[in-house]
Write a protein that holds these residues in place. Structure first.
Motif, PDB file in Angstrom:
ATOM      1  N   ARG A 108      28.198  62.358 -61.130  1.00 54.81           N
ATOM      2  CA  ARG A 108      28.369  60.913 -61.311  1.00 54.81           C
ATOM      3  C   ARG A 108      27.447  60.397 -62.417  1.00 54.81           C
TER       4      ARG A 108
ATOM      5  N   ALA B 124      40.114  56.072 -65.251  1.00 52.88           N
ATOM      6  CA  ALA B 124      40.543  55.649 -63.913  1.00 52.88           C
ATOM      7  C   ALA B 124      41.388  54.379 -63.988  1.00 52.88           C
TER       8      ALA B 124
ATOM      9  N   GLY C  62      34.934  62.532 -61.790  1.00 54.38           N
ATOM     10  CA  GLY C  62      35.904  63.330 -62.510  1.00 54.38           C
ATOM     11  C   GLY C  62      35.844  64.801 -62.172  1.00 54.38           C
TER      12      GLY C  62
ATOM     13  N   TYR D  49      38.947  60.886 -57.502  1.00 55.26           N
ATOM     14  CA  TYR D  49      38.449  61.544 -58.706  1.00 55.26           C
ATOM     15  C   TYR D  49      37.381  60.700 -59.392  1.00 55.26           C
ATOM     16  N   ARG D  50      37.586  59.393 -59.435  1.00 54.65           N
ATOM     17  CA  ARG D  50      36.601  58.523 -60.073  1.00 54.65           C
ATOM     18  C   ARG D  50      35.271  58.575 -59.332  1.00 54.65           C
ATOM     19  N   SER D  51      35.302  58.469 -58.005  1.00 52.40           N
ATOM     20  CA  SER D  51      34.058  58.454 -57.231  1.00 52.40           C
ATOM     21  C   SER D  51      33.322  59.785 -57.299  1.00 52.40           C
TER      22      SER D  51
ATOM     23  N   ASP E 251      41.086  57.093 -57.166  1.00 53.11           N
ATOM     24  CA  ASP E 251      39.769  56.608 -56.754  1.00 53.11           C
ATOM     25  C   ASP E 251      38.883  57.762 -56.298  1.00 53.11           C
TER      26      ASP E 251
ATOM     27  N   ASP F 258      30.160  57.088 -68.332  1.00 53.27           N
ATOM     28  CA  ASP F 258      30.631  56.228 -67.257  1.00 53.27           C
ATOM     29  C   ASP F 258      31.753  55.322 -67.753  1.00 53.27           C
TER      30      ASP F 258
ATOM     31  N   LEU G 190      34.836  57.465 -67.866  1.00 52.33           N
ATOM     32  CA  LEU G 190      35.373  57.691 -66.529  1.00 52.33           C
ATOM     33  C   LEU G 190      36.078  56.450 -66.009  1.00 52.33           C
ATOM     34  N   THR G 191      35.456  55.292 -66.213  1.00 54.69           N
ATOM     35  CA  THR G 191      36.048  54.034 -65.758  1.00 54.69           C
ATOM     36  C   THR G 191      37.355  53.753 -66.488  1.00 54.69           C
TER      37      THR G 191
END
Length: 486
Positions: free
Chosen positions: A306, A192, A481, A476-478, A474, A185, A188-189
């Motif tokens: 996620r 982003a 990825g 792709y992040r939500s 956003d 996570d 990913l953050t």
């Protein structure tokens, strides 16, 4: 007179266990060992069963089985070399990500320590002891010195009769896996954030360029109107109107400059470097775009991508296992300790005559503290219920966020396409106004209004280009990825 007593006599005392007692001890150990494998506490339900029992979207067996490659490659669909370089540098240097990785290593070390508690342990030992009994208190009336050399292996084994150690190991493994998802996570953050800041930088640079070009056009128009006024072909009103429009555009430049600088500093912090070390291409104004709009067939199927959903699921698994840890205290626990080695005086050779062993089983039970055990079980069940509620809410929040990001991106794309048509119509209107003005069929104010509309349309185009990239990141992040297909 000093009398030495060798350890050989003591060895005889240690090993002189009646065969019948040893047989009974062996039978007792075998009987109790047969209880091993009885695991108390609830068995954890897989996410598939959870989704069925909670009437939730179907979940696959946690994101644990998913490859992490998507988390570290999704931005490459933009095919932008500078963005790739920035993200690779951030993944290598970001300290928040380094801390998350350290937490993963720590959690798996804790699991390894917990997992081997179910196995017998042997600790090699080497010792020497000496003591003296004064003649006044000696049974023989003589001063006696005892010396002993000991070498061997101390043995211990906690027999997991009711699965307490097994449940503790399950909880530790779930915690370790949760730490790994926290690291994913964080990855990913971070990716982003870097992509977002990159888009902010390019977007601010693009809008600054558009505003600068608009300002240059207005300044040329101002010079033209000023010359026409001096020649008596334009009024002061016309000159004032174009000057006001020029100043209005000029006031936007500091905002874009500040936005560009803020994005640049944010990138430096994320990459753990100085602004100078970023080596950004200041001439590049193009924001990355995809060839085709993105679409997702089934949002629910992407839940397993996620990390936050996977983390919540692992917390639930750990809290379920901890119920078994607390419940096992309702039953007796058995541990066995012993020694296998040699006892001898320091000046004697170690041989078969000095062999020694001991076995000391120990049975304990917290029945006298029954109310405390029940309280711990109740607390563990409450923790599990809280984790279940948090897991369910995490899934619902994820579904909402994923759907919103998808709708936002699709609407942004639609808005961008409509605005492109507006820009084309505005350019055509300005061209017609210029022709009418040159032919004397329109006044300057009409031409000025057409020019102002074009300037606003060009600024809106730059703003929507940046907005579209932001919403795509956003998206792709939500979706964790996930590599969405067009």
């Amino acid at each position: 007179m000093v009398k030495f007593i060798t350890a050989q006599a003591q060895t005889t005392a240690v090993t002189a266990v009646p065969h019948r007692s040893a047989l009974r001890l062996s039978l007792l150990a075998i009987a109790l060992t047969g209880l091993i494998g009885c695991t108390v506490g609830p068995d954890y339900q897989t996410p598939t069963k959870l989704s069925e029992s909670l009437n939730m979207p179907k979940l696959a067996q946690a994101a644990a089985a998913k490859d992490n490659q998507q988390l570290t490659s999704w931005w490459q669909v933009f095919a932008d070399a500078e963005l790739n370089r920035l993200i690779d540098t951030a993944l290598a240097n970001n300290q928040t990500l380094a801390a998350a990785q350290a937490n993963v290593d720590r959690a798996y070390a804790v699991f390894a320590d917990s997992d081997d508690n179910q196995l017998p342990k042997g600790i090699p030992s080497l010792g020497y002891a000496a003591n003296t009994t004064p003649a006044e208190v000696s049974a023989t009336g003589e001063r006696v010195t005892r010396r002993q050399f000991q070498t061997g292996v101390g043995l211990s084994w906690d027999l997991d009769l009711f699965g307490k150690l097994k449940r503790a190991s399950e909880a530790a493994l779930a915690d370790a896996q949760g730490a790994e998802y926290a690291w994913r996570d964080a990855q990913l953050t971070l990716v982003a954030q870097v992509a977002q800041s990159f888009g902010d930088y390019r977007g601010a640079a693009l809008r600054l360029q558009v505003a600068s070009e608009n300002l240059a056009n207005l300044q040329q128009t101002t010079q033209l109107i000023s010359a026409r006024r001096d020649a008596g072909m334009a009024s002061d009103l016309e000159l004032s109107r174009v000057k006001a429009q020029t100043f209005a555009v000029e006031t936007t430049l500091p905002d874009f400059q500040l936005a560009k600088r803020r994005a640049e500093l944010t990138l430096a912090a994320l990459l753990g470097s100085s602004v100078e070390a970023l080596a950004l291409d200041h001439a590049a104004l193009q924001l990355p775009e995809l060839k085709t709009p993105q679409a997702v067939a089934n949002v629910n199927e992407q839940l397993q991508q996620r990390p936050d959903v996977a983390m919540a699921e692992r917390r639930l698994a750990a809290s379920t296992a901890n119920i078994g840890v607390a419940t096992a205290d309702l039953y007796p626990s058995l541990s066995v300790s012993g020694f296998l080695g040699f006892l001898a005086a320091p000046d004697l050779a170690v041989g078969s005559a000095q062999k020694a062993w001991s076995v000391a089983p120990s049975l304990s039970w917290q029945g006298a503290d029954w109310s405390s055990v029940q309280a711990r079980i109740k607390a563990a069940n409450a923790t599990e219920q809280a984790a279940l509620a948090q897991f369910r809410q995490t899934v619902l929040n994820a579904l909402s966020e994923m759907q919103l990001s998808l709708d936002s991106y699709n609407l942004s794309r639609r808005q961008q396409l409509i605005q492109q048509q507006q820009l084309a119509a505005t350019e055509q209107a300005l061209s017609l106004s210029q022709a009418r003005f040159s032919a004397g069929n329109a006044d300057f104010l009409e031409l000025l209004d057409a020019q102002r509309d074009l300037l606003a349309a060009r600024e809106q185009q730059a703003r929507l280009t940046q907005q579209n990239f932001t919403r795509l990141v956003d998206l792709y992040r939500s979706f964790g990825g996930a590599m969405l297909e067009g």
